[in-house]
Write an enzyme that holds these catalytic residues in place. Structure first.
Site, PDB file in Angstrom:
ATOM      1  N   LYS A 172       9.514  -0.248   2.321  1.00 50.81           N
ATOM      2  CA  LYS A 172       9.054   0.162   3.599  1.00 50.81           C
ATOM      3  C   LYS A 172       8.296   1.577   3.598  1.00 50.81           C
ATOM      4  O   LYS A 172       8.894   2.480   2.977  1.00 50.81           O
ATOM      5  CB  LYS A 172      10.344   0.259   4.672  1.00 50.81           C
ATOM      6  CG  LYS A 172       9.939   0.539   6.073  1.00 50.81           C
ATOM      7  CD  LYS A 172      11.128   0.095   6.823  1.00 50.81           C
ATOM      8  CE  LYS A 172      10.850   0.051   8.406  1.00 50.81           C
ATOM      9  NZ  LYS A 172       9.878  -0.297   8.874  1.00 50.81           N
ATOM     10  N   GLY A 228      12.468   7.089  -0.749  1.00 52.78           N
ATOM     11  CA  GLY A 228      12.001   6.424  -1.782  1.00 52.78           C
ATOM     12  C   GLY A 228      10.657   5.926  -1.973  1.00 52.78           C
ATOM     13  O   GLY A 228      10.063   6.283  -3.338  1.00 52.78           O
ATOM     14  N   CYS A 229      10.161   5.358  -0.820  1.00 48.60           N
ATOM     15  CA  CYS A 229       8.857   4.817  -1.084  1.00 48.60           C
ATOM     16  C   CYS A 229       7.584   5.761  -1.033  1.00 48.60           C
ATOM     17  O   CYS A 229       6.713   5.876  -1.690  1.00 48.60           O
ATOM     18  CB  CYS A 229       8.506   3.704   0.056  1.00 48.60           C
ATOM     19  SG  CYS A 229       9.652   2.257  -0.105  1.00 48.60           S
ATOM     20  N   THR A 230       7.822   6.976  -0.250  1.00 49.21           N
ATOM     21  CA  THR A 230       7.012   8.129  -0.213  1.00 49.21           C
ATOM     22  C   THR A 230       7.009   8.767  -1.537  1.00 49.21           C
ATOM     23  O   THR A 230       6.082   9.010  -1.987  1.00 49.21           O
ATOM     24  CB  THR A 230       7.645   9.188   0.944  1.00 49.21           C
ATOM     25  OG1 THR A 230       7.588   8.323   2.176  1.00 49.21           O
ATOM     26  CG2 THR A 230       6.716  10.102   0.897  1.00 49.21           C
ATOM     27  N   ALA A 241       5.068   6.430  -4.005  1.00 49.77           N
ATOM     28  CA  ALA A 241       3.552   6.376  -3.885  1.00 49.77           C
ATOM     29  C   ALA A 241       2.884   7.857  -3.933  1.00 49.77           C
ATOM     30  O   ALA A 241       1.818   7.984  -4.438  1.00 49.77           O
ATOM     31  CB  ALA A 241       3.375   5.877  -2.348  1.00 49.77           C
TER      32      ALA A 241
END
Length: 150
Positions: free
Chosen positions: A40, A45-47, A50
């Protein structure tokens, strides 16, 4: 879950990014492509993952790599995520999960004792001829670029 492995032909995919631009595997012929799936946009974690890829973007370019992020978020959410963190790579808004299912990264997950279906954080490294060079299923969000550019 993902049955794709090293040496397999990458799935032919087509998806729309945060700006409404279409991307397909054929667009990347002759270049190496990193397709990273994340659960998401704008979550911690995704931030982290990326941003690590963004911070190493020049290393990827120097090695003839293109990057493509994919989640089931809307184009609006992807655009907000990209703009906030200034990502130099496109993010596919795969709301119908056609790319996600094509790569086999949608399935049952567990979080805090709860079971649900979602995207498994997985990265595919595809060579210039559309063959999968690597499948990373244990993604280290803080050092993901190093996992890819070994």
């Amino acid at each position: 879950m993902t049955t794709l492995k090293k040496g397999d032909k990458a799935p032919q995919f087509s998806g729309i990014d945060q700006d409404g631009k279409s991307h397909q595997l054929a667009d990347y012929a002759g270049k190496k492509l990193v397709v990273f799936f994340y659960p998401k946009a704008s979550t911690p974690g995704c931030t982290t993952e990326a941003c690590d890829l963004r911070d190493n973007f020049e290393r990827f370019q120097a090695n003839n790599y293109e990057l493509l992020g994919v989640s089931a978020d809307s184009a609006k959410a992807q655009a907000k995520f990209r703009d906030k963190y200034e990502f130099p790579f496109p993010l596919l808004a795969d709301e119908d999960k056609s790319v996600i299912n094509g790569f086999g990264v949608w399935g049952p997950k567990k979080f805090m004792g709860r079971e649900y279906d979602g995207i498994h954080r997985t990265t595919f490294v595809i060579d210039e001829n559309g063959i999968i060079e690597d499948v990373i299923t244990t993604v280290k969000t803080k050092a993901h670029a190093d996992q890819i550019l070994k």
